[in-house]
Design a protein around this motif. Structure first.
Motif, short mmCIF file in Angstrom:
data_model
loop_
_atom_site.label_atom_id
_atom_site.label_comp_id
_atom_site.label_asym_id
_atom_site.label_seq_id
_atom_site.Cartn_x
_atom_site.Cartn_y
_atom_site.Cartn_z
N GLN A 337 46.15 -32.50 9.52
CA GLN A 337 46.91 -33.69 9.87
C GLN A 337 46.00 -34.81 10.38
OE1 GLN A 337 49.82 -32.38 12.68
NE2 GLN A 337 50.91 -31.08 11.22
N LEU A 338 45.13 -34.47 11.32
CA LEU A 338 44.23 -35.47 11.90
C LEU A 338 43.25 -36.01 10.87
CD1 LEU A 338 43.55 -33.60 15.26
CD2 LEU A 338 44.85 -35.71 15.02
N ALA A 339 42.63 -35.12 10.09
CA ALA A 339 41.65 -35.55 9.10
C ALA A 339 42.29 -36.39 8.00
CB ALA A 339 40.95 -34.32 8.50
N SER A 340 43.50 -36.04 7.58
CA SER A 340 44.17 -36.81 6.52
C SER A 340 44.47 -38.23 6.98
CB SER A 340 45.46 -36.10 6.10
OG SER A 340 45.20 -34.83 5.58
N VAL A 341 44.96 -38.38 8.21
CA VAL A 341 45.25 -39.72 8.71
C VAL A 341 43.98 -40.53 8.86
CG1 VAL A 341 46.16 -40.99 10.68
CG2 VAL A 341 47.38 -39.00 9.83
N ALA A 342 42.92 -39.93 9.41
CA ALA A 342 41.66 -40.66 9.60
C ALA A 342 41.07 -41.10 8.27
CB ALA A 342 40.68 -39.78 10.37
N ILE A 343 41.04 -40.21 7.29
CA ILE A 343 40.46 -40.55 5.98
C ILE A 343 41.31 -41.61 5.28
CG2 ILE A 343 40.03 -39.62 3.68
CD1 ILE A 343 39.16 -37.03 5.00
N THR A 344 42.63 -41.49 5.37
CA THR A 344 43.50 -42.46 4.70
C THR A 344 43.36 -43.85 5.32
OG1 THR A 344 45.06 -40.69 4.19
CG2 THR A 344 45.87 -42.94 4.04
N VAL A 345 43.34 -43.91 6.66
CA VAL A 345 43.17 -45.21 7.32
C VAL A 345 41.83 -45.82 6.97
CG1 VAL A 345 42.94 -46.31 9.58
CG2 VAL A 345 44.74 -44.64 9.19
N TRP A 346 40.81 -44.99 6.86
CA TRP A 346 39.48 -45.50 6.50
C TRP A 346 39.47 -46.06 5.08
CZ3 TRP A 346 35.22 -41.55 4.89
CH2 TRP A 346 34.11 -42.24 4.40
N LEU A 347 39.92 -45.30 4.09
CA LEU A 347 39.86 -45.75 2.70
C LEU A 347 40.73 -46.99 2.48
CD1 LEU A 347 39.92 -42.44 0.61
CD2 LEU A 347 38.00 -43.95 1.04
N VAL A 348 41.98 -46.91 2.89
CA VAL A 348 42.89 -48.03 2.65
C VAL A 348 42.50 -49.24 3.50
CG1 VAL A 348 45.31 -48.73 2.69
CG2 VAL A 348 44.71 -46.41 2.02
N GLY A 349 42.05 -49.01 4.73
CA GLY A 349 41.60 -50.12 5.57
C GLY A 349 40.38 -50.82 5.00
N GLN A 350 39.44 -50.05 4.45
CA GLN A 350 38.26 -50.66 3.84
C GLN A 350 38.65 -51.46 2.60
OE1 GLN A 350 34.83 -48.11 3.60
NE2 GLN A 350 34.04 -49.15 1.77
N ALA A 351 39.59 -50.95 1.81
CA ALA A 351 40.07 -51.71 0.65
C ALA A 351 40.75 -53.00 1.09
CB ALA A 351 41.02 -50.84 -0.17
N ALA A 352 41.54 -52.94 2.17
CA ALA A 352 42.20 -54.15 2.67
C ALA A 352 41.18 -55.16 3.18
CB ALA A 352 43.18 -53.78 3.78
N MET A 353 40.10 -54.69 3.82
CA MET A 353 39.06 -55.60 4.28
C MET A 353 38.38 -56.30 3.11
SD MET A 353 37.40 -53.22 7.26
CE MET A 353 35.88 -54.15 7.19
N ASN A 354 38.06 -55.56 2.06
CA ASN A 354 37.41 -56.16 0.90
C ASN A 354 38.30 -57.19 0.23
OD1 ASN A 354 36.98 -56.01 -2.28
ND2 ASN A 354 35.01 -55.57 -1.34
N MET A 355 39.55 -56.82 -0.04
CA MET A 355 40.45 -57.78 -0.70
C MET A 355 40.78 -58.93 0.23
SD MET A 355 42.97 -55.18 -2.82
CE MET A 355 43.39 -54.18 -1.38
#
Length: 531
Positions: A337-355
């Protein structure tokens, strides 16, 4: 709505409506039936990541062809190189699909130490490679390795492991103390390179861990205030960061230097319109937009594929975000649970920063668009992360039951093994005192059972009447202690061995002597050999 019956008068009843219970309430918005399937999480992860990877390969071929031709290279060379890295990334994803969760947890502390050493070594002038004013890479000969990308993944796994161990007695202090100092050390090493974009991405991992760990929302407000103060200090000591912020607020104030990329990116998006100018017909990739195949590839997507192409990319990242949170909600393992949330926030957050900085809503940080931007080691690492998400999705209780209840082909059994259990415990390290004795327990005519003085003992049900020591209490955060056989006892006790006390209770020294007795029902031998 349910109803209840209450007697109003003798022989008469009236129906009084009662509000539905929490478990009887139906969701306001119900999706399609297939969305509740046991394997939906894994299918969404594979589908969204596969489509993003396909779009990225096509756009890298298109965005890098002109620059390769102007450099007297084959126009297909950068695209083929990206295709090779994608193949290696698919191999890394298959490896991640076979990794046990317990293996990831056991090795995450050691991996964190290795990452810290790598971030220290990359600062050494003759070891780290300096590009674009930052010393962030190791030269491997065939590619450049960026240790900060590995550090984000390791920090996410280590943080999830530590918080999962402290789940039973987790408080705000215990939530912050192990994770926040390590984040500070890694951030200082990244700022020394300097790599401010990696610090922001590492902060996304920290936010995901604390959010999934149950941090109160008021603490995030304090973190935002501290981050603003830290950003102000970094801008004060580095003037080029101030130029980035001012160019973000008003890029047309300095169109030839600070706002050059931002203005070209806006022109590319405006030229594309709704339908785009067509695949391969971009004008900004003719050396008008720097880093068109990596940092600003979203602008090329908007120019060639238009608003609809950008909308497809944003939707796929939204699907990936939904799948990650769905895995965390349906999993039975706290680490997952913890790892899935951390990885998802990282990937999607980095994509949002780039766009965000491409369209002019955020300052330029230099982070890449996951699964789409050109880059070798970052693409391999991202596909490995996608494999971890799919591995977590396949360990859902409903998913394990569904996989075991269907026939699976040979390739599926090799590359997609069924997890053994929904919760993979961490194997504790074996202590020397827990190892069974190798000496034979029974020899000759009697067996001596040794124990420490004053140790409480109780008769064991499956040891032939021989008393065993009481089990140890489990340490907080760890699994139940392993039931080890008492020292000096056989694995299968002899029923003829009966303990006999040789000393009175006042003279007990912790030693019991047992002698061999005939089994029940066996006739006794008389002197002289007569029965």
């Amino acid at each position: 709505m349910t109803t209840s019956t209450r007697p109003r008068t003798a022989g008469a009843e009236r129906r009084v409506p009662t509000p539905p219970t929490r478990h009887e309430r139906t969701p306001r918005f119900r999706g399609p039936v297939w969305l509740d399937g046991p394997m939906t999480s894994a299918h969404l992860v594979f589908g969204a990541a596969g489509l993003l990877l396909t779009i990225g390969l096509v756009m890298v071929f298109s965005a890098s062809s002109i620059e390769a031709a102007l450099a007297d290279e084959p126009v297909w060379a950068p695209g083929v190189q990206q295709l090779i890295w994608a193949a290696l990334g698919v191999g890394a994803m298959l490896v991640a699909l076979r990794l046990p969760v317990g293996f990831l947890r056991r090795w995450s502390p050691i991996a964190l130490i290795v990452v810290v050493l790598m971030l220290l070594l990359v600062l050494v002038p003759f070891i780290g490679v300096k590009l674009n004013g930052a010393r962030q890479w190791f030269n491997l000969g065939f590619a450049n390795l960026q240790p900060s990308e590995v550090g984000k993944l390791v920090f996410a796994l280590w943080g999830a492991h530590v918080l999962a161990l402290r789940e039973r007695y987790l408080t705000t202090t215990s939530l912050l103390v192990p994770v926040l100092p390590v984040f500070g050390v890694l951030s200082l090493l990244l700022i020394a390179e300097p790599d401010f974009g990696a610090v922001v991405s590492l902060g996304l991992v920290l936010v995901g861990l604390l959010w999934a760990g149950g941090m109160p929302l008021r603490w995030f407000a304090w973190f935002m205030a501290a981050g603003a103060v830290l950003l102000g200090a970094l801008v004060f000591f580095a003037p080029y960061r101030m130029a980035r912020i001012t160019s973000f607020l008003d890029p047309f104030a300095d169109p030839t230097d600070g706002g050059f990329q931002a203005i070209r990116g806006m022109y590319a998006l405006a030229t594309g319109g709704l339908w785009g100018v067509g695949l391969g017909n971009s004008a900004m990739k003719w050396n008008l937009l720097p880093h068109a195949e990596s940092d600003y590839i979203f602008a090329i997507i908007g120019e060639e594929l238009g608003f609809l192409g950008c909308l497809v990319v944003v939707t796929l990242y939204g699907v990936l975000c939904y799948a990650g949170f769905r895995i965390a909600r349906r999993s039975a393992d706290r680490f997952v649970q913890l790892a899935s949330v951390a990885i998802t926030v990282w990937l999607v957050g980095q994509a949002a920063m780039n766009m965000g900085y491409v369209v002019g809503l955020l300052p330029v940080t230099g982070v890449q668009l996951p699964l789409i931007s050109a880059g070798g080691t970052s693409l391999v690492l991202t596909l490995f992360i996608v494999g971890l998400l799919a591995r977590f999705a396949r360990s859902e209780p409903a998913a394990i039951e569904a996989q075991r209840g269907r026939e699976r082909g040979r390739l599926a059994r090799i590359f997609l093994p069924v997890p053994a259990s929904a919760v993979d415990p961490v194997r504790p390290r074996r202590r020397p005192e827990d190892r069974p004795s190798a000496r034979p327990a029974v020899g000759g005519g009697r067996t001596v059972v040794r124990g420490r003085p004053g140790q409480p003992r109780r008769p064991g049900p499956d040891t032939g009447g021989v008393r065993e020591p009481l089990p140890r209490k489990a340490a907080p955060g760890k699994g139940a202690p392993r039931q080890m056989p008492a020292r000096g006892l056989p694995a299968e006790p002899d029923p003829r061995v009966v303990p006999v006390r040789t000393r009175r209770p006042g003279e007990d020294t912790g030693r019991a002597v047992a002698r061999r007795q005939p089994a029940p029902g066996t006739p006794r031998r008389r002197p002289g050999g007569q029965r």
